[in-house]
Design a protein around this motif. Structure first.
Motif, mmCIF file in Angstrom:
data_model
loop_
_atom_site.group_PDB
_atom_site.id
_atom_site.type_symbol
_atom_site.label_atom_id
_atom_site.label_comp_id
_atom_site.label_asym_id
_atom_site.label_seq_id
_atom_site.Cartn_x
_atom_site.Cartn_y
_atom_site.Cartn_z
ATOM 1 N N LEU A 5 -2.815 4.379 -11.222
ATOM 2 C CA LEU A 5 -4.166 4.816 -10.904
ATOM 3 C C LEU A 5 -4.767 3.969 -9.786
ATOM 4 N N LYS A 6 -4.500 2.674 -9.809
ATOM 5 C CA LYS A 6 -5.026 1.788 -8.763
ATOM 6 C C LYS A 6 -4.464 2.148 -7.387
ATOM 7 N N LYS A 7 -3.211 2.610 -7.347
ATOM 8 C CA LYS A 7 -2.620 3.043 -6.079
ATOM 9 C C LYS A 7 -3.359 4.269 -5.544
ATOM 10 N N TYR A 8 -3.669 5.195 -6.461
ATOM 11 C CA TYR A 8 -4.411 6.386 -6.055
ATOM 12 C C TYR A 8 -5.793 6.011 -5.507
ATOM 13 N N LEU A 9 -6.488 5.135 -6.232
ATOM 14 C CA LEU A 9 -7.834 4.745 -5.803
ATOM 15 C C LEU A 9 -7.818 3.921 -4.522
ATOM 16 N N TYR A 10 -6.751 3.168 -4.292
ATOM 17 C CA TYR A 10 -6.608 2.418 -3.048
ATOM 18 C C TYR A 10 -6.590 3.385 -1.857
ATOM 19 N N ILE A 11 -5.846 4.484 -2.034
ATOM 20 C CA ILE A 11 -5.739 5.472 -0.958
ATOM 21 C C ILE A 11 -7.078 6.180 -0.748
ATOM 22 N N GLU A 12 -7.751 6.521 -1.837
ATOM 23 C CA GLU A 12 -9.052 7.180 -1.712
ATOM 24 C C GLU A 12 -10.092 6.242 -1.085
ATOM 25 N N LYS A 13 -9.963 4.959 -1.391
ATOM 26 C CA LYS A 13 -10.887 3.978 -0.820
ATOM 27 C C LYS A 13 -10.737 3.908 0.702
ATOM 28 N N THR A 32 -3.778 10.961 7.256
ATOM 29 C CA THR A 32 -4.756 10.833 8.350
ATOM 30 C C THR A 32 -5.406 9.453 8.329
ATOM 31 N N SER A 33 -5.766 8.998 7.122
ATOM 32 C CA SER A 33 -6.383 7.674 6.988
ATOM 33 C C SER A 33 -5.417 6.585 7.424
ATOM 34 N N ILE A 34 -4.150 6.716 7.061
ATOM 35 C CA ILE A 34 -3.152 5.715 7.456
ATOM 36 C C ILE A 34 -2.939 5.732 8.971
ATOM 37 N N ALA A 35 -2.931 6.937 9.562
ATOM 38 C CA ALA A 35 -2.752 7.062 11.013
ATOM 39 C C ALA A 35 -3.894 6.374 11.761
ATOM 40 N N MET A 36 -5.100 6.519 11.264
ATOM 41 C CA MET A 36 -6.244 5.859 11.896
ATOM 42 C C MET A 36 -6.133 4.340 11.783
ATOM 43 N N MET A 37 -5.635 3.875 10.621
ATOM 44 C CA MET A 37 -5.480 2.443 10.408
ATOM 45 C C MET A 37 -4.415 1.830 11.315
ATOM 46 N N CYS A 38 -3.444 2.648 11.725
ATOM 47 C CA CYS A 38 -2.375 2.134 12.603
ATOM 48 C C CYS A 38 -2.949 1.585 13.912
ATOM 49 N N ARG A 39 -4.081 2.114 14.367
ATOM 50 C CA ARG A 39 -4.677 1.669 15.631
ATOM 51 C C ARG A 39 -5.618 0.485 15.436
ATOM 52 N N ILE A 40 -6.417 0.553 14.374
ATOM 53 C CA ILE A 40 -7.454 -0.475 14.244
ATOM 54 C C ILE A 40 -7.043 -1.636 13.334
ATOM 55 N N ASP A 41 -6.089 -1.400 12.422
ATOM 56 C CA ASP A 41 -5.668 -2.467 11.505
ATOM 57 C C ASP A 41 -4.229 -2.201 11.046
ATOM 58 N N PRO A 42 -3.244 -2.552 11.881
ATOM 59 C CA PRO A 42 -1.833 -2.273 11.572
ATOM 60 C C PRO A 42 -1.386 -2.860 10.230
ATOM 61 N N ASP A 43 -1.862 -4.061 9.896
ATOM 62 C CA ASP A 43 -1.431 -4.669 8.633
ATOM 63 C C ASP A 43 -1.877 -3.833 7.436
ATOM 64 N N THR A 44 -3.148 -3.387 7.485
ATOM 65 C CA THR A 44 -3.648 -2.524 6.402
ATOM 66 C C THR A 44 -2.894 -1.205 6.379
ATOM 67 N N ALA A 45 -2.550 -0.662 7.544
ATOM 68 C CA ALA A 45 -1.786 0.585 7.620
ATOM 69 C C ALA A 45 -0.422 0.429 6.966
ATOM 70 N N GLN A 46 0.202 -0.724 7.214
ATOM 71 C CA GLN A 46 1.510 -0.978 6.598
ATOM 72 C C GLN A 46 1.395 -1.043 5.077
ATOM 73 N N GLU A 47 0.378 -1.769 4.605
ATOM 74 C CA GLU A 47 0.165 -1.886 3.162
ATOM 75 C C GLU A 47 -0.152 -0.524 2.553
ATOM 76 N N ALA A 48 -0.944 0.261 3.268
ATOM 77 C CA ALA A 48 -1.299 1.598 2.777
ATOM 78 C C ALA A 48 -0.078 2.501 2.700
ATOM 79 N N THR A 49 0.805 2.395 3.687
ATOM 80 C CA THR A 49 2.017 3.224 3.699
ATOM 81 C C THR A 49 2.898 2.898 2.499
ATOM 82 N N VAL A 50 3.074 1.591 2.224
ATOM 83 C CA VAL A 50 3.887 1.177 1.082
ATOM 84 C C VAL A 50 3.250 1.645 -0.226
#
Length: 475
Positions: free
Chosen positions: A340-348, A294-312
């Motif tokens: 662990l940093k990947k997990y916290l990145y997603i939670e952030k 859900t967080s990644i889907a929201m980022m796709c509209r407001i910040d595509p670059d961050t959404a791409q990084e989040a997906t990876v």
């Protein structure tokens, strides 16, 4: 498990026992061979030569068995130590028997004959004592019977050994003539008293034990062979069956021990695999995946670059969880930290400014089970700052002490009453329970939780340095 951790500490304290027994048995074997070379076999009866050869062969087999036990530190247990002492005193008895045949009938070696036989009687007494200890561990005897039996065996051990030692000065059980020949004295039967009492106590133990009948029969077979040998050789001075009785008994028990270890190893591997599966599944629960996507889907509209990084990042996170199924040994802390940093990145992405993350990493040169820190961090995020109105901070720290490495996860969230009963809320505690279990089982470590309502929670993972000798194993 607490038992596993206790055995690790026990091995650290008494780890010298089995290697020392192996070295002593090796010395016995080499000394027996050297005595034969010095003495030669001229003038010796054929049965004496046969007995010496059989004793030396049996000695070598005892040495090999002790070497095998010394190499298998992971299989250490009270059963193993008791069995090793049983082999050691058997080796000592075989050595004394071989040495006796070498000096028997030589008048110039009368004193050596006396010393060897005193040594043999003492070793026989100690062998009986450790045979009882073997029965206790093999049959898992406990309760009032064991306490009473232990008192009897322990109290009688001292006078039994002293009586054997007294033969140096007074011919109680045996005597050595002027021409160097061994003779049994009338009181010889009293030397068998400790053996007889030990046999009676062990026999009763077979009936009061609650272990399966099969295990009791295996232990009983180990008793019967020496008993039959004792009866056969009671008044025999020629062809000895002592070596073969001991050898058959030791090989029989060793075979049982190897089989038992193999079964325990398979069971432990299965339990650890199931624990890894449970941990992996607990970290990819549907609600977490839903929130992340859900967080990644929201980022796709407001910040595509961050959404791409989040997906990876999310894909790499899932890959790390799946890889945990193949990882059967502890991993470097840096690897766990990256995951662990990947997990916290997603939670952030989900909590935004309400979640602050701090790192204070002062020690990294240690290993720990894969995915063992994340459940603690997840609790700090979900139950700590996640439920606080204004959010909060999760801090991950490491430090090195004199005896251990420590990983500290703290938060300034809601906290909880550590003395309150744990609520049964389904899967919430699965990851935590398995994490505690894996840290104990794989590293001999523990987790300490401190918390105060309204002040936050601190979880400390303590990893003893003595449990850090691991290699990567991917199954």
């Amino acid at each position: 498990m607490e038992k596993s951790s206790r055995l690790r500490r026990l091995w650290g304290k008494y780890k010298w026992i089995i290697p020392a027994s192996f070295i002593a048995s090796l010395v016995f074997s080499l000394t027996a061979i050297a005595l034969c070379r010095v003495r030669g076999f001229d003038g010796m009866e054929s049965y004496a030569v046969f007995n010496i050869g059989a004793d030396i062969v049996s000695l070598c087999i005892c040495t090999v068995l002790l070497y095998s036990l010394a190499q298998d530190k992971d299989g250490f247990s009270a059963y193993t130590v008791t069995f090793a002492m049983l082999i050691f005193f058997t080796a000592a008895l075989l050595f004394s028997d071989a040495a006796w045949w070498v000096v028997e009938g030589i008048s110039g070696l009368r004193l050596w004959n006396l010393l060897i036989n005193v040594f043999r009687f003492i070793v026989t007494t100690m062998l009986i004592f450790y045979f009882w200890r073997y029965v206790v561990t093999a049959l898992r005897l406990d309760g009032a019977y064991r306490r009473i039996a232990d008192i009897i065996m322990n109290i009688l051990l001292v006078p039994a050994v002293l009586a054997c030692f007294a033969n140096l000065f007074v011919p109680l059980y045996f005597s050595i003539s002027d021409d160097g020949v061994y003779f049994r004295e009338p009181l010889f039967l009293w030397s068998q008293l400790y053996f007889g009492i030990g046999l009676v106590i062990a026999t009763i133990g077979f009936f009061v034990s609650e272990v399966p009948v099969k295990d009791r029969l295996i232990t009983a077979s180990f008793v019967l062979i020496p008993v039959f040998n004792q009866i056969i050789t009671l008044y025999s001075f020629e062809l000895s069956t002592e070596y073969c009785a001991m050898l058959i008994s030791i090989v029989l028990v060793f075979g049982v021990l190897v089989t038992k270890r193999e079964k325990e190893h398979i069971a432990m591997e299965k339990e650890l695999y199931e624990a890894r599966v449970n941990v992996m599944v607990s970290q990819i629960q549907p609600h977490f995946m839903y929130n992340a996507l859900t967080s990644i889907a929201m980022m796709c509209r407001i910040d595509p670059d961050t959404a791409q990084e989040a997906t990876v990042t999310f894909a790499k996170y899932l890959r790390g969880n799946m890889d945990s199924l193949r990882q059967s040994s502890p991993v470097a802390f840096e690897q766990e930290l990256e995951h662990l940093k990947k997990y916290l990145y997603i939670e952030k992405l989900r909590f935004g400014d309400m979640l602050n993350i701090e790192y204070d990493i002062t020690a990294t040169d240690f290993r720990l089970p894969l995915l063992s820190i994340q459940p603690l961090v997840e609790n700090a995020v979900k139950h700590g700052v996640g439920m606080a109105e204004d959010g909060g901070t999760v801090k991950i720290s490491t430090r090195e002490t004199e005896t251990a490495f420590e990983v500290i996860i703290s938060d300034d969230g809601l906290g909880f009453d550590v003395s309150a009963p744990i609520k049964d809320d389904g899967r919430t505690h699965v990851g935590m329970d398995n994490t505690k279990r894996r840290i104990k089982e794989m590293c001999g470590g523990e987790i300490k939780i401190e918390s105060a309502v309204g002040k936050g929670t601190t979880a400390t993972v303590i990893l003893p340095k003595e449990g850090q000798n691991f290699e990567d194993t991917v199954s």
